[in-house]
Design a protein around this motif. Sequence first.
Motif, short mmCIF file in Angstrom:
data_model
loop_
_atom_site.label_atom_id
_atom_site.label_comp_id
_atom_site.label_asym_id
_atom_site.label_seq_id
_atom_site.Cartn_x
_atom_site.Cartn_y
_atom_site.Cartn_z
N GLU A 29 17.27 9.28 3.51
CA GLU A 29 15.50 9.68 2.43
C GLU A 29 16.05 9.45 0.83
O GLU A 29 14.88 8.44 0.16
CB GLU A 29 15.32 10.72 2.94
CG GLU A 29 14.12 10.37 4.60
CD GLU A 29 15.21 10.50 5.17
OE1 GLU A 29 15.82 11.36 4.45
OE2 GLU A 29 14.49 10.97 6.32
N GLN A 63 15.25 6.41 -1.51
CA GLN A 63 14.52 6.28 -2.73
C GLN A 63 15.24 6.42 -4.20
O GLN A 63 14.49 5.49 -5.85
CB GLN A 63 13.95 8.26 -3.52
CG GLN A 63 13.33 8.27 -2.06
CD GLN A 63 11.10 7.64 -1.94
OE1 GLN A 63 11.29 6.73 -2.77
NE2 GLN A 63 10.66 7.67 -1.01
N GLU A 115 4.99 -1.23 -0.77
CA GLU A 115 3.91 -0.01 -0.20
C GLU A 115 4.35 1.41 -0.26
O GLU A 115 4.38 2.52 0.49
CB GLU A 115 4.27 -0.90 1.56
CG GLU A 115 2.90 -1.96 1.25
CD GLU A 115 2.92 -3.12 2.80
OE1 GLU A 115 3.70 -1.81 4.16
OE2 GLU A 115 2.41 -3.81 2.66
N ASP A 116 6.14 1.54 0.38
CA ASP A 116 6.60 2.24 0.03
C ASP A 116 6.22 3.10 -1.00
O ASP A 116 5.84 4.75 -1.11
CB ASP A 116 8.19 2.44 0.16
CG ASP A 116 8.40 1.66 1.60
OD1 ASP A 116 7.68 2.08 2.46
OD2 ASP A 116 9.87 0.98 1.90
N GLU A 128 4.36 3.10 -3.15
CA GLU A 128 1.76 4.16 -2.97
C GLU A 128 2.38 4.79 -1.47
O GLU A 128 1.55 5.47 -1.58
CB GLU A 128 1.29 2.68 -2.26
CG GLU A 128 0.12 3.35 -2.54
CD GLU A 128 -0.85 1.49 -2.42
OE1 GLU A 128 -2.28 1.94 -2.14
OE2 GLU A 128 -0.74 0.42 -2.45
N ALA A 129 2.74 4.53 -0.79
CA ALA A 129 2.23 5.90 0.41
C ALA A 129 3.28 7.08 -0.64
O ALA A 129 3.29 7.86 0.80
CB ALA A 129 3.46 5.41 1.11
N ALA A 130 4.69 7.17 -1.29
CA ALA A 130 5.28 8.73 -1.50
C ALA A 130 4.18 9.01 -2.56
O ALA A 130 4.71 10.01 -2.67
CB ALA A 130 6.50 7.98 -2.33
N THR A 147 1.08 8.46 -3.02
CA THR A 147 -0.23 9.91 -2.62
C THR A 147 0.86 10.79 -1.45
O THR A 147 -0.07 11.92 -0.81
CB THR A 147 -1.21 8.45 -0.99
OG1 THR A 147 0.55 8.08 -0.21
CG2 THR A 147 -0.74 7.03 -1.62
N GLN A 148 1.33 11.19 -1.10
CA GLN A 148 1.91 12.13 -0.90
C GLN A 148 2.27 13.37 -1.50
O GLN A 148 1.90 14.47 -1.51
CB GLN A 148 3.89 12.18 0.28
CG GLN A 148 3.62 10.86 1.52
CD GLN A 148 5.05 11.07 2.03
OE1 GLN A 148 5.96 11.62 1.50
NE2 GLN A 148 5.32 10.51 3.33
N VAL A 199 -5.69 7.16 -3.30
CA VAL A 199 -4.82 6.09 -3.46
C VAL A 199 -5.21 5.03 -4.45
O VAL A 199 -4.22 4.09 -4.55
CB VAL A 199 -5.63 5.62 -1.87
CG1 VAL A 199 -5.50 4.10 -1.22
CG2 VAL A 199 -5.57 6.39 -0.86
N ALA A 244 -2.35 5.40 -7.62
CA ALA A 244 -0.65 5.16 -6.47
C ALA A 244 -1.40 3.78 -6.21
O ALA A 244 -0.13 3.09 -6.52
CB ALA A 244 -1.11 5.84 -5.43
N SER A 284 1.84 1.92 -8.56
CA SER A 284 2.37 0.79 -7.77
C SER A 284 2.90 -0.73 -8.40
O SER A 284 3.88 -0.77 -8.49
CB SER A 284 2.06 0.95 -6.26
OG SER A 284 2.98 -0.05 -5.51
#
Length: 764
Positions: free
Chosen positions: A564, A568, A593-594, A596-598, A600-601, A606, A609, A613
């Motif tokens: 991981e 990154q 998309e990755d 944006e998901a990272a 949000t974590q 949203v 993010a 992105s």
Amino acid sequence: MSATFEPLGSSIPRPTLASAALPPRVRRVLEHLYALVSDEMSRQLEAMLGEFEQQLFKHADLARNPAQQASHLETLRTTRLNRADLVPRFLALVESELTTIRDPLGAPVASDGTAPAFRDLKLVEHGEVDESLLLRTIASRQESRAGLPLLLLGQRFGVLAGQPAFDAERLPIGPYSLGKILSDAAHALQISPEARMHLYKVFDHQVMTGYAQLVETMNALLARENVLPSLSFVPIRPRSPQRQEGMRPDGQRPEGQRRATAPDEAGDAAHQRPMTAWPGQPGEGGGPALEDDTFNLLQQLLAARRDVMGKLRPGSGTGSSSDSGAPRPTLTREELVNALSSLQGVPQHQAPPRNLTDVRQTLLAQARQQRGEAAFLSRDDADTFELLDLFYNEIGRELRTDAAIDTLLNRLQVPLVRLALQDRGFFVRNEHPARQLLNAVAEAGAHWVPKDESDPQLNDQLRRAVDHVVENYDGDDGVFENANRQLQDHLRSMARKAEVAERRHVEAARGKEKLVLAKRQASEAIDGIVSEHKLPRFVQTLLSQAWTDVLTLTLLRNGEDSEEWQRQLDATREIVAANAAGQRGQVSNALGEDIEAALTQVGYHVEDAGAISRQLVTGTAANDDAASRTELALKLKSRTRLGTDEAPAPAKAAARSPKEQECWRHLRTLPFGTWFEFDIGDSGEVVRRRLSWFSPVTDNALFVNQRGQRVSEQSLDSLARQVAGGKARVVTEEKSRLVDRAWSAVMGALGQLVGQKTHSEAHA
């Protein structure tokens, strides 16, 4: 309400140093000394008057009837009206006393043993006797606390006066003279004798608490003025046969005697173990003490001390009164214990004796009233009183001003005297139950415990333990053991709670350190990738803030060897390539998309993010307009980032000196849990803190208080500089307990006074 009125204008003009018939150099020295004393005493006297007025108002508010309230308010009104006259009159009287140092001594009145004639007798008001007794008690207490500095000051005043050394009662600025001066100056307030008694007590608490330090300052000033500048106390050595008493056949002293005469041997590095135990946890127990041998040594020290003090007093003979006169009537041990038992049974609402000197004087006064003649204590009993009085005085030096703790310690005096008369182990056994109980009460009011950190539950337990001893002790040592056992159980419970609280703070500090290290590594990784490219300022901001949070969280969760983390880093390279100057980067939709998901974590909304992105992956040419970037930048600025509560990376500190470097290396070898004492400002206040944890990587150190609550964090570098500068010090096990430090001070003072040598010097 009776009051004394004396018109200030009617008083006879008093002599001043400028008009006194003194040699020029003596006058100049005394003027400098008077300037020092007047400056110090004027501030303290003003504080005394302020405290006196506050207490009068409080007493009026708590008065039981209107008459008492009116009396207190009238005294308050009169004091405020006349308070401006007290300080000038006090200082004028001090100056007048200084002008008399060269007056000849009055010849002692010879006594032919005949009774006085009736015409020589007069009635004395009870108030006058009470005032004189109270002032003399205050003065005698200060004389015992500042004994050696007063002796040195008396020697220097003898030089200025061209006469033998002054004793404490003759010193113009000694404790007895200051009491007489206050009594005279207090008449300017025109208050009743009862109010003056109250004023004297406030004077004792507000002014005389710093008298010992003032005497030291006066000695230093006179030394600078070349008045015996090299004066130091050289004790009279005991005779050779006396020095050999208590020696073993092999020439060594018993263990108890070595500890008594050389209390500083613990200063050897091999014995300096840092204190890590919580209050209430058992430490290193003292070895078995030789009670008889050690107590015999204590008696020898006290006898030598009395002999030295007697020889240093002007006009005293070489022998004691007990040696030259007929046998004196002595109280038996049974009579003394019975009298102490009656004194112990005094109701709690009545004020207990303030010190052991008061207890002793009360007992002897009662004995004289019952017998019709003066009575005295035996040598052993008098030594016990004197030792315990010295012990209490040293304990008092390490206490803050706390009325509750002072009351508890005073109430313990009489039971402790009764115990010490029957059990010599109290003086020589560190783990004696009564000694542990005394230590617990004293440490609750120690000067290193801030008043706002005092524990009400502990204070309640201390009060119960003292009540149990005072109400039940009648010669049974089990009473002290039971009271101490319950108290120690409570202290151990407090220690367990403090450990739990400390563990939580340590875990949080360790997690915080991991976060700081991960954030630094993430920032370094981004800087390494970006260093070869020139990116727009806004993209650099997004990488240093939002994307750094993503890399930090990935590193914390998976580590730098994980797939991981590598994924990154690859995404970071693609982002940099897409935004590099002069390039039009194109990236896959999956990467966007990755990203944006990272985001949000790590807590980004949203919509935010998605906006970040798009800014990172679409390249410079496709970026949104300036308005959208400004709006996004404002959102990033107002958002709480990952780990923003940690302190910023410290700036590069100045190079350490050799001493500071040595202290820094030593600090890194200390175990977790080491206790430190820190000086607070220049007021002399000290606070004790526990080094719960420090990081060998970030150099950050965590400190908690005695309850395990986090109080501060600082770097080991800063701590090393404080230690090297004398502003902080490690608390060692040998000096961790307050009563042990006080007892070491007693033995050190006795040993210094009578010329005792350390164990190594004895074999030299």
